[in-house]
Design a protein around this motif. Structure first.
Motif, mmCIF file in Angstrom:
data_model
loop_
_atom_site.group_PDB
_atom_site.id
_atom_site.type_symbol
_atom_site.label_atom_id
_atom_site.label_comp_id
_atom_site.label_asym_id
_atom_site.label_seq_id
_atom_site.Cartn_x
_atom_site.Cartn_y
_atom_site.Cartn_z
ATOM 1 N N THR A 200 -33.294 77.556 -138.053
ATOM 2 C CA THR A 200 -33.771 78.081 -139.334
ATOM 3 C C THR A 200 -33.895 79.601 -139.336
ATOM 4 O O THR A 200 -34.432 80.172 -140.281
ATOM 5 N N VAL A 201 -33.388 80.243 -138.301
ATOM 6 C CA VAL A 201 -33.324 81.702 -138.249
ATOM 7 C C VAL A 201 -31.850 82.075 -138.137
ATOM 8 O O VAL A 201 -31.157 81.613 -137.223
ATOM 9 N N ALA A 202 -31.360 82.868 -139.079
ATOM 10 C CA ALA A 202 -29.955 83.290 -139.031
ATOM 11 C C ALA A 202 -29.728 84.171 -137.817
ATOM 12 O O ALA A 202 -30.550 85.034 -137.492
ATOM 13 N N GLY A 203 -28.613 83.926 -137.132
ATOM 14 C CA GLY A 203 -28.298 84.750 -135.971
ATOM 15 C C GLY A 203 -27.285 84.100 -135.057
ATOM 16 O O GLY A 203 -26.610 83.128 -135.419
ATOM 17 N N TYR A 204 -27.193 84.641 -133.868
ATOM 18 C CA TYR A 204 -26.227 84.201 -132.870
ATOM 19 C C TYR A 204 -26.955 83.399 -131.802
ATOM 20 O O TYR A 204 -27.956 83.855 -131.245
ATOM 21 N N TYR A 205 -26.446 82.215 -131.506
ATOM 22 C CA TYR A 205 -27.096 81.274 -130.605
ATOM 23 C C TYR A 205 -26.210 80.964 -129.402
ATOM 24 O O TYR A 205 -24.993 80.786 -129.559
ATOM 25 N N LEU A 206 -26.827 80.905 -128.240
ATOM 26 C CA LEU A 206 -26.166 80.387 -127.056
ATOM 27 C C LEU A 206 -26.404 78.887 -127.076
ATOM 28 O O LEU A 206 -27.550 78.423 -127.007
ATOM 29 N N ILE A 207 -25.320 78.122 -127.213
ATOM 30 C CA ILE A 207 -25.382 76.667 -127.264
ATOM 31 C C ILE A 207 -24.673 76.149 -126.017
ATOM 32 O O ILE A 207 -23.541 76.552 -125.729
ATOM 33 N N THR A 208 -25.329 75.252 -125.280
ATOM 34 C CA THR A 208 -24.758 74.717 -124.042
ATOM 35 C C THR A 208 -24.937 73.206 -123.988
ATOM 36 O O THR A 208 -25.853 72.652 -124.598
ATOM 37 N N GLY A 209 -24.068 72.566 -123.233
ATOM 38 C CA GLY A 209 -24.180 71.126 -123.056
ATOM 39 C C GLY A 209 -23.538 70.689 -121.759
ATOM 40 O O GLY A 209 -22.614 71.330 -121.247
ATOM 41 N N SER A 210 -24.036 69.593 -121.241
ATOM 42 C CA SER A 210 -23.538 69.018 -119.995
ATOM 43 C C SER A 210 -23.567 67.505 -120.134
ATOM 44 O O SER A 210 -24.478 66.948 -120.746
ATOM 45 N N MET A 211 -22.562 66.840 -119.544
ATOM 46 C CA MET A 211 -22.503 65.386 -119.604
ATOM 47 C C MET A 211 -21.950 64.873 -118.284
ATOM 48 O O MET A 211 -20.938 65.378 -117.791
ATOM 49 N N PHE A 212 -22.624 63.878 -117.698
ATOM 50 C CA PHE A 212 -22.124 63.263 -116.475
ATOM 51 C C PHE A 212 -21.656 61.859 -116.784
ATOM 52 O O PHE A 212 -22.343 61.087 -117.449
ATOM 53 N N MET A 213 -20.449 61.553 -116.309
ATOM 54 C CA MET A 213 -19.854 60.242 -116.483
ATOM 55 C C MET A 213 -19.504 59.719 -115.095
ATOM 56 O O MET A 213 -18.798 60.389 -114.348
ATOM 57 N N SER A 214 -20.007 58.564 -114.757
ATOM 58 C CA SER A 214 -19.794 58.036 -113.413
ATOM 59 C C SER A 214 -18.509 57.217 -113.286
ATOM 60 O O SER A 214 -18.496 56.165 -112.680
#
Length: 163
Positions: A69-83
Motif C-alpha cells: 500500500t506504499v508506492a515504490g520499488y520492492y525487493l521480492i524474493t521466493g524459494s521453493m524446494f521440491m523433493s
C-alpha cells in the motif's frame, strides 16, 4: 562525518530527505502450512498461507498474495524446494498482477535430494492495485509436492525505495 566523531553532517537541502515510508515501508514473509502439489508441465500458485511476519498487513493468506500500500520499488524474493529425484526442469516465478515477472529454473535435476530454485527481483508497485504472487513449475511425468519447510519454501518482500 568528521573522523573520530559520531556526528553525521548533511548538506543544506530543500525538500524531504527521507520519510517514514522510506524507513518503515511494508515487508512480509509467508510460508506454507502444508505441501503444495505442483502439476506436471504447468504452473501452480504456491499455497503460502502462513505469515511469519507482515509489518503493514499487506499479505493476504487467503489469496497468497502481497499487495503493498506504499508506492515504490520492492525487493521480492521466493524459494521453493521440491523433493523430486529426477525431473528435467524445476522453476519458481514471481508474478505481478497475474502475469510472469521473473523466473528462475534448474535443469536436469537428478539428485535424490531434490531441487531448490530461488528467484528475486526489484519491481515497482503503485501502492494500490499492484500485487505479487509466487508460482512453481516442473516438468516430469507426474505431480510433485513442494515442501512446506519454512526454511526452504518461502515468499518475501520489502520496500527498498518509495516512489
Amino acid at each position: 562525518a568528521v573522523a573520530g566523531t559520531n556526528t553525521l553532517t548533511l548538506p543544506a537541502s530543500t525538500g524531504t530527505l527521507a520519510t517514514t515510508a522510506d524507513i518503515t515501508g511494508p515487508a512480509f514473509k509467508a510460508v506454507m502450512s502444508a505441501v503444495t502439489a505442483i502439476s506436471n508441465a504447468g504452473t501452480t500458485k504456491l499455497v503460502l498461507d502462513t505469515e511469519e511476519w507482515d509489518t503493514n498487513s499487506n499479505y493476504d493468506t487467503a489469496n497468497y498474495r502481497f499487495t503493498p500500500t506504499v508506492a515504490g520499488y520492492y525487493l521480492i524474493t521466493g524459494s521453493m524446494f521440491m523433493s523430486a529425484a529426477t525431473t528435467s526442469r524445476v522453476g519458481v516465478a514471481i508474478y505481478k498482477n497475474g502475469s510472469e515477472h521473473a523466473w528462475q529454473f534448474m535443469s536436469g535435476v537428478t539428485s535424490a535430494g531434490g531441487a531448490n530454485p530461488q528467484v528475486s527481483t526489484i519491481a515497482y508497485a503503485n501502492g494500490s492495485t499492484d500485487y505479487f504472487e509466487l508460482y512453481a513449475a516442473q516438468n516430469s511425468s507426474s505431480s510433485i509436492n513442494a515442501a512446506s519447510n519454512s526454511v526452504i519454501t518461502w515468499f518475501s518482500g520489502a520496500l527498498v525505495r518509495s516512489a
